[in-house]
Design a protein around this motif. Sequence first.
Motif, PDB file in Angstrom:
ATOM      1  N   VAL A 215      46.142  20.408 -44.765  1.00 28.30           N
ATOM      2  CA  VAL A 215      47.587  20.188 -44.713  1.00 28.30           C
ATOM      3  C   VAL A 215      47.942  19.681 -43.321  1.00 28.30           C
ATOM      4  N   LEU A 216      49.114  19.021 -43.224  1.00 27.02           N
ATOM      5  CA  LEU A 216      49.527  18.344 -42.004  1.00 27.02           C
ATOM      6  C   LEU A 216      50.799  18.943 -41.432  1.00 27.02           C
ATOM      7  N   LEU A 217      50.966  18.760 -40.131  1.00 26.94           N
ATOM      8  CA  LEU A 217      52.195  19.125 -39.435  1.00 26.94           C
ATOM      9  C   LEU A 217      52.572  17.967 -38.531  1.00 26.94           C
ATOM     10  N   ARG A 218      53.808  17.505 -38.634  1.00 24.92           N
ATOM     11  CA  ARG A 218      54.256  16.404 -37.784  1.00 24.92           C
ATOM     12  C   ARG A 218      54.393  16.880 -36.338  1.00 24.92           C
ATOM     13  N   GLU A 219      53.906  16.067 -35.392  1.00 24.64           N
ATOM     14  CA  GLU A 219      54.034  16.365 -33.975  1.00 24.64           C
ATOM     15  C   GLU A 219      55.247  15.628 -33.407  1.00 24.64           C
ATOM     16  N   PRO A 220      55.880  16.175 -32.363  1.00 27.35           N
ATOM     17  CA  PRO A 220      57.057  15.513 -31.785  1.00 27.35           C
ATOM     18  C   PRO A 220      56.670  14.249 -31.024  1.00 27.35           C
ATOM     19  N   LEU A 221      57.566  13.284 -31.008  1.00 26.26           N
ATOM     20  CA  LEU A 221      57.387  12.058 -30.236  1.00 26.26           C
ATOM     21  C   LEU A 221      58.295  12.164 -29.018  1.00 26.26           C
ATOM     22  N   THR A 222      57.702  12.414 -27.857  1.00 31.38           N
ATOM     23  CA  THR A 222      58.480  12.728 -26.667  1.00 31.38           C
ATOM     24  C   THR A 222      58.416  11.617 -25.633  1.00 31.38           C
ATOM     25  N   ASP A 223      59.437  11.557 -24.795  1.00 31.84           N
ATOM     26  CA  ASP A 223      59.440  10.732 -23.591  1.00 31.84           C
ATOM     27  C   ASP A 223      59.174  11.683 -22.438  1.00 31.84           C
ATOM     28  N   THR A 224      58.014  11.563 -21.810  1.00 35.44           N
ATOM     29  CA  THR A 224      57.589  12.558 -20.829  1.00 35.44           C
ATOM     30  C   THR A 224      58.130  12.322 -19.422  1.00 35.44           C
ATOM     31  N   GLY A 225      58.968  11.311 -19.241  1.00 31.74           N
ATOM     32  CA  GLY A 225      59.629  11.115 -17.964  1.00 31.74           C
ATOM     33  C   GLY A 225      58.679  10.802 -16.820  1.00 31.74           C
ATOM     34  N   LEU A 226      58.741  11.627 -15.772  1.00 36.44           N
ATOM     35  CA  LEU A 226      57.904  11.384 -14.594  1.00 36.44           C
ATOM     36  C   LEU A 226      56.415  11.473 -14.902  1.00 36.44           C
ATOM     37  N   MET A 227      56.049  12.147 -15.995  1.00 34.43           N
ATOM     38  CA  MET A 227      54.634  12.266 -16.352  1.00 34.43           C
ATOM     39  C   MET A 227      54.112  11.056 -17.119  1.00 34.43           C
ATOM     40  N   ALA A 228      54.962  10.057 -17.336  1.00 35.20           N
ATOM     41  CA  ALA A 228      54.555   8.892 -18.124  1.00 35.20           C
ATOM     42  C   ALA A 228      53.257   8.242 -17.655  1.00 35.20           C
ATOM     43  N   PRO A 229      53.017   8.060 -16.338  1.00 38.58           N
ATOM     44  CA  PRO A 229      51.769   7.418 -15.913  1.00 38.58           C
ATOM     45  C   PRO A 229      50.515   8.192 -16.290  1.00 38.58           C
ATOM     46  N   ALA A 230      50.655   9.456 -16.675  1.00 32.70           N
ATOM     47  CA  ALA A 230      49.491  10.259 -17.065  1.00 32.70           C
ATOM     48  C   ALA A 230      49.139  10.112 -18.536  1.00 32.70           C
ATOM     49  N   GLY A 231      50.098   9.629 -19.385  1.00 33.81           N
ATOM     50  CA  GLY A 231      49.734   9.567 -20.795  1.00 33.81           C
ATOM     51  C   GLY A 231      50.791   9.084 -21.752  1.00 33.81           C
ATOM     52  N   GLN A 232      51.736   8.307 -21.315  1.00 31.83           N
ATOM     53  CA  GLN A 232      52.897   7.957 -22.142  1.00 31.83           C
ATOM     54  C   GLN A 232      52.676   6.762 -23.066  1.00 31.83           C
ATOM     55  N   LEU A 233      51.817   5.830 -22.703  1.00 30.98           N
ATOM     56  CA  LEU A 233      51.805   4.515 -23.356  1.00 30.98           C
ATOM     57  C   LEU A 233      51.423   4.560 -24.838  1.00 30.98           C
ATOM     58  N   TRP A 234      52.020   3.626 -25.559  1.00 35.43           N
ATOM     59  CA  TRP A 234      51.642   3.294 -26.930  1.00 35.43           C
ATOM     60  C   TRP A 234      51.013   1.907 -26.902  1.00 35.43           C
ATOM     61  N   SER A 235      49.989   1.696 -27.746  1.00 38.13           N
ATOM     62  CA  SER A 235      49.360   0.382 -27.775  1.00 38.13           C
ATOM     63  C   SER A 235      48.682   0.177 -29.130  1.00 38.13           C
TER      64      SER A 235
END
Length: 459
Positions: A215-235
């Motif tokens: 079974v599945l659980l949807r995870e939140p889609l967040t904007d991590t702000g200042l932490m973006a350079p550590a892992g924010q990108l979509w590609s």
Amino acid sequence: MRAQLAVQPEELLPTTRRALLHRLAVGQVEGRLPSVVGAVVRGGQTVWTGARSMIEGHAPDENVQYRIGSITKTFAAVLVLRLRDEGLLDLADPVVRHLPGVVKPELTIRQLLTHTSGLAAETPGPWWERTEGTLRPELADVLGEQPAKHPAGECFHYSNPGYALLGALVERLRKEPWGDVLRREVLAPLGMTRTALLPEMPHAGGFAVHPWADVLLREPLTDTGLMAPAGQLWSTAADLGRWAAFLADGNAKVLSADTVAEMRRPVADRADEGGAHGLGLQVLRRGGRVLYGHGGSMPGFVAGLWTSEADDVTVILLANATSAPTAVLADDLIRIVAEQEPRMPAPWRPSSSADPELLALTGPWYWGAAPQALRLRADRDLELTPLGNPTRGSRFRPEPDGSWTGLDGYYAGETLRVVRTQAGAVSHLDVGSFVLTREPYGPQAAIPGGVHPQGWQAG
């Protein structure tokens, strides 16, 4: 560069493509992945893509966005190295020179890039990957009251907040948001139109898969702000194929080939994973191969971009599950291509010209009594190879002052000089203070400490 090392890539053979798709399909089933996209890059071009999905008759293609997690760090590192190459900073600079007061004075930019800063692995709570960046509006909120877990420079300790600092550094020097700098200076020149800080349709949704039930659980889609350079990108797989080609050969509009080669060079040991870390890139030894690239994960997504330079094979994997064994899958995809279609070497061709003075330097030389062979390669490069004991060999590139600089092996970064007599004849070679002569301990040779006056003797 690649044009000197490999021929133009051809489309993979049907048997190879079938084997890749089969392994991807097995990976989707065994990993219980809602969807997975794979790609292979060779010779700077994407030569295969494949996908599997939980939806019957439907699978994402290479243009569907996934969150790529810490692969984002490789983009952040490129922006910092652009600043370095422009002379706006030095990697040895204390971070506080550009971001006053945020960390201890001894911490350097290089240490942030290589995860040797000693900073904490994560931010203070709550879990930054699943919460909005508005909860951490200032760098102090990212670092916490006691950010240092180890002395700076003492050991490798992966730090996500360290890359938040690098993003802030870029913003401070460029005087505009990190994402805008990335888009203008890197993504646009490389044609990466489907890479962004926030998702753009079509994109995959992120899921957690229950560990003991299907079974599945949807995870939140967040904007991590200042932490973006550590892992924010979509590609996408297509855009990451362009990124892989850039990390292999550079691009004059973004970074030179020499600088991206510097990124790949191991710096900080990662004994826990049998590898090392370069300037924003992981360097790992897996399955008998040395791979460079980066893995990535965020809630709902895992990703990987791994290159075997020796095989000229990059594998890209994107999946929308919070956890999955993608490292083994990536290793297997690289192995399939390398074994079924070994890299075709470029044909040997003679040099277009040869300097007689350089030709006169080739042949046997002796370090004490140890024989060495000096060979002349293209573009006035030299290669020094020990004979009988394959250690301390290196390639050397020519410098404007008439010396050569070691590119690899024991003499990486060291200087090779041709030392001449007052009459202009070649006396010996000096390689990082080691003297190489034309005969072993010749009586007139310039050997440090001199040669015994009785010379070579029997018994």
